[in-house]
Design an enzyme around this catalytic site. Structure first.
Site, mmCIF file in Angstrom:
data_model
loop_
_atom_site.group_PDB
_atom_site.id
_atom_site.type_symbol
_atom_site.label_atom_id
_atom_site.label_comp_id
_atom_site.label_asym_id
_atom_site.label_seq_id
_atom_site.Cartn_x
_atom_site.Cartn_y
_atom_site.Cartn_z
ATOM 1 C CB ALA A 1 29.539 49.671 41.552
ATOM 2 C CB ILE B 1 33.352 40.583 39.133
ATOM 3 C CG1 ILE B 1 33.437 39.850 37.793
ATOM 4 C CG2 ILE B 1 34.090 39.789 40.211
ATOM 5 C CD1 ILE B 1 34.832 39.817 37.177
ATOM 6 C CG ASP C 1 32.899 50.871 40.797
ATOM 7 O OD1 ASP C 1 32.941 51.689 39.858
ATOM 8 O OD2 ASP C 1 32.828 49.648 40.609
ATOM 9 N NE ARG D 1 37.277 37.177 27.553
ATOM 10 C CZ ARG D 1 36.943 36.049 26.958
ATOM 11 N NH1 ARG D 1 36.749 36.012 25.657
ATOM 12 N NH2 ARG D 1 36.781 34.961 27.655
ATOM 13 C CG ASN E 1 40.795 46.131 31.868
ATOM 14 O OD1 ASN E 1 39.991 47.063 31.946
ATOM 15 N ND2 ASN E 1 40.425 44.892 31.674
ATOM 16 C CG ASN F 1 40.995 38.815 32.530
ATOM 17 O OD1 ASN F 1 41.919 38.143 32.953
ATOM 18 N ND2 ASN F 1 39.760 38.347 32.410
ATOM 19 C CG ASP G 1 41.419 29.627 34.642
ATOM 20 O OD1 ASP G 1 40.478 30.014 33.931
ATOM 21 O OD2 ASP G 1 42.459 30.291 34.808
ATOM 22 N NE ARG H 1 34.800 29.451 33.237
ATOM 23 C CZ ARG H 1 35.292 30.647 32.930
ATOM 24 N NH1 ARG H 1 36.583 30.806 32.690
ATOM 25 N NH2 ARG H 1 34.488 31.683 32.845
ATOM 26 C CG HIS I 1 43.182 33.961 34.225
ATOM 27 N ND1 HIS I 1 42.324 32.943 34.515
ATOM 28 C CD2 HIS I 1 42.422 35.076 34.104
ATOM 29 C CE1 HIS I 1 41.096 33.413 34.566
ATOM 30 N NE2 HIS I 1 41.120 34.707 34.322
#
Ligand code: NAI
Length: 349
Positions: free
Chosen positions: A10, A13, A34, A90, A111, A136, A167, A170, A196
């Site tokens: 939910a 991401i 979730d 973050r 996390n 993360n 990454d 990008r 990462h």
């Protein structure tokens, strides 16, 4: 028949990632879990005219007497592929390294605890599934999942992946910008190795499928490397308190998931960078350790996928002296991030 599960479905991401999995015709079942709103997201997605049957699950209410998490167990049962974007993102002012410094332990602990609990449920309910970790700090959360699986005697290093695809995405986008042709971005591939976060992200621009112009000045190359390493900061700053990368991460997560699904279905020769345990390929892992000159257990490098997961670890290939310097600079952080994840489960050494 592929059952995909999203844990943290939910979230920023989780929702677009679930959408992208729902529109993948190879996914026949999609379970969303979730701690909030997963059934709503599932009903919404279930109206999309694609094959996947979608169901959403929640944990039992806090005041209920049910201790086992039936919702999570049902979501995971029979899973082929589990993607984990559950966690806390973050905020501005929290640098990319925030999850990894000893002084900013709060987000790490939240996390790490979420990932540990989800991994425990996977170990007992769907130990054979391919597990894709997005939460993360990936450098530490992947070792956390591995240690939980080891404690349950179900660890198969070939089936555990840290998703570093953002990454890579990008790098393709930013290289296309430097080349002055955005239309190239989806066909450009640049291996990104290491880890990462921050300096552990090492793009191997010398191995880009589309070469940078000869004689490009060092400062342009340095700022390109820096932009790939700190791409996450760019988004966090622009969102100004509303979270970190979600849409581009969902795109990247779905790209990676699609490759895993194609490999499960028997396609050969798929090579993608991913953060893996080097025991996934004893020979390739040993060669990579030798090349790095360090005895570490996790590293992101191009891996070849097969129906059982990691077929082989490809290593760094030929890299330039400046790329070697970036790899060497990544190692201390990476090693301490790995230790931090392992210690979170096993206790300090
Ligand atoms: P978000 O806060 O929007 O969503 C997180 C979701 O996880 C929320 O819906 C929340 O309810 C759920 N959640 C929390 N605890 C849970 C639990 N125990 N079980 C199941 N779900 C739980 O955060 P966002 O932006 O979606 O980011 C999620 C994670 O992904 C963060 O850790 C973030 O740092 C990470 N991330 C990773 C990237 C990568 O490249 N690997 C890139 C961007 C973010």
């Amino acid at each position: 028949m592929v059952k995909a599960v999203v844990l943290g479905a939910a979230g920023g991401i989780g929702q677009p990632l679930s959408l992208l999995l729902k529109i993948n015709p190879d996914v026949t079942e999609l379970s969303l879990y979730d701690i909030v709103n997963a059934p709503g997201v599932a009903v919404d997605l279930s109206h999309i005219a694609t094959p996947a049957k979608v169901e959403g699950f929640l944990p039992p209410p806090k005041d209920s007497q049910t201790t086992p998490n039936e919702g999570l167990r049902k979501a995971l049962a029979g899973a082929d592929l589990i993607v984990i974007p559950a966690g806390v993102p973050r905020k501005p002012g929290e640098a990319n390294a925030v999850f990894t410094t000893l002084h900013s332990d709060d987000l790490f602990k939240i996390n790490a605890g979420i990932v540990r609990d989800l991994a425990t449920a996977i170990a007992t309910t769907a130990p054979k599934a391919f597990v894709l970790v997005i939460s993360n700090p990936v450098n530490s959360t992947v070792p956390i999942v591995a240690e939980v699986f080891k404690n349950h005697n179900v660890f198969d290093p070939k089936r555990l992946f840290g998703v570093t695809t953002l990454d890579v995405v990008r790098a393709s986008t930013f290289v296309a910008e430097v080349l002055g042709d955005r239309s190239l971005s989806s066909s450009i591939t640049v291996p990104v190795v290491g880890g990462h976060s921050g300096v552990t992200i090492v793009p191997l621009l010398s191995q880009s499928s589309h070469r940078l112009p000869e004689g490009l000045d060092t400062s342009t190359v340095d700022s390109l490397v820096n932009r790939i390493q700190s791409g996450g900061d760019e988004v966090v700053k622009a969102k100004d308190g509303a979270g970190s990368a979600t849409l581009s991460m969902a795109y990247a997560g779905a790209e990676f998931a699609v490759k895993i699904i194609r490999a499960i279905k028997g396609e050969r020769g798929i090579i993608v960078p991913s953060y893996v345990n080097l025991a996934a390929d004893q020979e390739g892992g040993a060669a990579l350790r030798k090349d790095l000159g360090k005895d570490l257990d996790y590293f992101s490098s191009p891996v070849e996928l097969g129906p059982n997961g990691v077929e082989s670890i490809k290593g760094l290939g030929t890299i330039t002296p400046s790329e070697r310097a970036l790899v060497n600079a990544a190692l201390p952080d990476l090693i301490s991030n790995i230790d931090k994840g392992v210690s979170f489960i096993q206790g300090p050494k």
